[in-house]
Design a protein around this motif. Structure first.
Motif, mmCIF file in Angstrom:
data_model
loop_
_atom_site.group_PDB
_atom_site.id
_atom_site.type_symbol
_atom_site.label_atom_id
_atom_site.label_comp_id
_atom_site.label_asym_id
_atom_site.label_seq_id
_atom_site.Cartn_x
_atom_site.Cartn_y
_atom_site.Cartn_z
ATOM 1 N N ILE A 75 13.265 -6.855 -11.755
ATOM 2 C CA ILE A 75 13.606 -5.462 -11.887
ATOM 3 C C ILE A 75 13.000 -4.830 -13.037
ATOM 4 O O ILE A 75 12.600 -3.629 -12.751
ATOM 5 N N VAL A 76 12.946 -5.702 -14.269
ATOM 6 C CA VAL A 76 12.184 -4.911 -15.320
ATOM 7 C C VAL A 76 10.618 -4.389 -14.805
ATOM 8 O O VAL A 76 10.356 -3.273 -15.005
ATOM 9 N N THR A 77 9.897 -5.588 -14.103
ATOM 10 C CA THR A 77 8.716 -5.497 -13.714
ATOM 11 C C THR A 77 8.565 -3.899 -12.845
ATOM 12 O O THR A 77 7.539 -3.077 -12.842
ATOM 13 N N VAL A 78 9.336 -3.873 -11.779
ATOM 14 C CA VAL A 78 9.342 -2.708 -10.836
ATOM 15 C C VAL A 78 9.605 -1.491 -11.598
ATOM 16 O O VAL A 78 8.859 -0.645 -11.299
ATOM 17 N N GLN A 79 10.678 -1.332 -12.368
ATOM 18 C CA GLN A 79 10.989 -0.161 -13.260
ATOM 19 C C GLN A 79 9.589 0.173 -13.981
ATOM 20 O O GLN A 79 9.202 1.210 -14.325
ATOM 21 N N ARG A 80 8.858 -0.738 -14.695
ATOM 22 C CA ARG A 80 7.952 -0.723 -15.507
ATOM 23 C C ARG A 80 6.654 -0.083 -14.711
ATOM 24 O O ARG A 80 5.924 0.881 -15.078
ATOM 25 N N THR A 81 6.464 -0.633 -13.447
ATOM 26 C CA THR A 81 5.291 -0.424 -12.754
ATOM 27 C C THR A 81 5.378 1.028 -12.004
ATOM 28 O O THR A 81 4.572 1.928 -11.999
ATOM 29 N N LEU A 82 6.683 1.291 -11.725
ATOM 30 C CA LEU A 82 6.828 2.577 -11.076
ATOM 31 C C LEU A 82 6.817 3.834 -12.068
ATOM 32 O O LEU A 82 6.159 4.748 -11.859
ATOM 33 N N LEU A 83 7.591 3.724 -13.196
ATOM 34 C CA LEU A 83 7.536 4.490 -14.235
ATOM 35 C C LEU A 83 6.077 4.619 -15.071
ATOM 36 O O LEU A 83 5.699 5.812 -15.003
#
Length: 292
Positions: A75-83
């Motif tokens: 979840i942290v990585t997906v948020q970081r990648t998208l933003l």
């Protein structure tokens, strides 16, 4: 025709064989990891798995997906990648468009470009960066992973040179129709720069997805680690407490199969995105836009 010449055919087949070998060298390690992740504990520990699973089992994936630390890190990585990709590309496109203007249109443009280039050659260093994040009270927050990397100067220079190579007639025609700079950027430059934006977006996504060091120093709580940091701790640091293996689990799975499963799962999102972006790589940039 030239493509009927013997020398051309020889080069064509040599090039095809060479590219096929390079592709195999890139793909075979991934296939091996996939095979290990679906193999039994005994086969993986005996190191007899090659390119096909032995004693097929999905226990390693079940254990991985049931691990709360692994789920939180995704979840942290997906948020970081998208933003990070969205905001970073917005900044890159806006700054590249403005800096692509000649000096007579944008006063001080050369100075600003050199200021950006200076940051590529010199930085404050690791310790000042850590102190800055700490003083801003960004430790253990997503912004600690995002803010330092919002401006990628190399990507900005690539995009800047791309915009400078576009025909000036496109912009002049839009100005004659009453458009302003923002309208030109949004309606003229962005549509024809999709191949460049798609390529740089993919590079940015891969960079955010694979980044692990900043998560290690800015996140003191392991449940806030991005996926790459968690995998680094497990695979390189050999901290197997993160995957919550106990003796009863070792009957069907091993540390090696679980690590292989986690590595393969971490590869899937980027591999899945690539086919949707690939079509932009081969599109024409400004073909047919200007007719002399």
């Amino acid at each position: 025709m030239f493509y009927k010449n013997k020398s051309y055919r020889t080069f064509y087949w040599f090039n095809a064989v060479l590219l096929a070998v390079i592709a195999l060298v890139c793909v075979l390690p991934l296939v091996h990891i996939w095979a290990v992740s679906f193999s039994s504990s005994a086969a993986a520990n005996a190191n007899i798995v090659t390119l096909w699973p032995i004693d097929f089992t999905t226990d390693a994936y079940m254990k991985t997906l049931a691990n709360s630390n692994f789920g939180k890190s995704i979840i942290v990585t997906v948020q970081r990648t998208l933003l990070g990709t969205a905001i970073g590309m917005a900044i890159t496109v806006a700054s590249a468009y403005s800096l692509s203007k000649p000096a007579n249109e944008f006063k001080g443009r050369t100075l600003y470009v050199w200021l950006f280039v200076f940051t590529m050659l010199f930085s404050g260093g690791l310790i000042p960066g850590y102190i800055l994040i700490q003083k801003l009270h960004l430790m253990n927050t997503l912004w600690a992973l995002l803010l330092p990397g919002f401006v990628n100067v190399w990507n900005m220079i690539l995009m800047l040179n791309f915009y400078r190579a576009l025909p000036k007639e496109l912009e002049e025609a839009a100005f004659m129709d009453g458009a302003g700079y923002m309208r030109v950027l949004w309606s003229v430059y962005l549509p024809i720069s999709l191949p460049a934006i798609a390529t740089l977006s993919l590079f940015t996504m891969v960079g955010h997805w694979n980044a692990w060091f900043d998560g290690l120093i800015y996140m003191t709580q392991s449940e806030r680690w991005p996926l790459a940091t968690l995998l680094q701790s497990i695979i390189v640091g050999a901290d197997f407490t993160r995957i919550s293996l106990n003796p009863s689990d070792l009957v069907n799975i091993s540390e090696r199969t679980v690590k292989a499963a986690q590595i393969f799962i971490s590869l899937l999102p980027i591999v899945a995105v690539y086919p949707f972006i690939q079509r932009y790589f081969v599109n024409g940039i400004v073909i047919g836009a200007i007719k002399e």
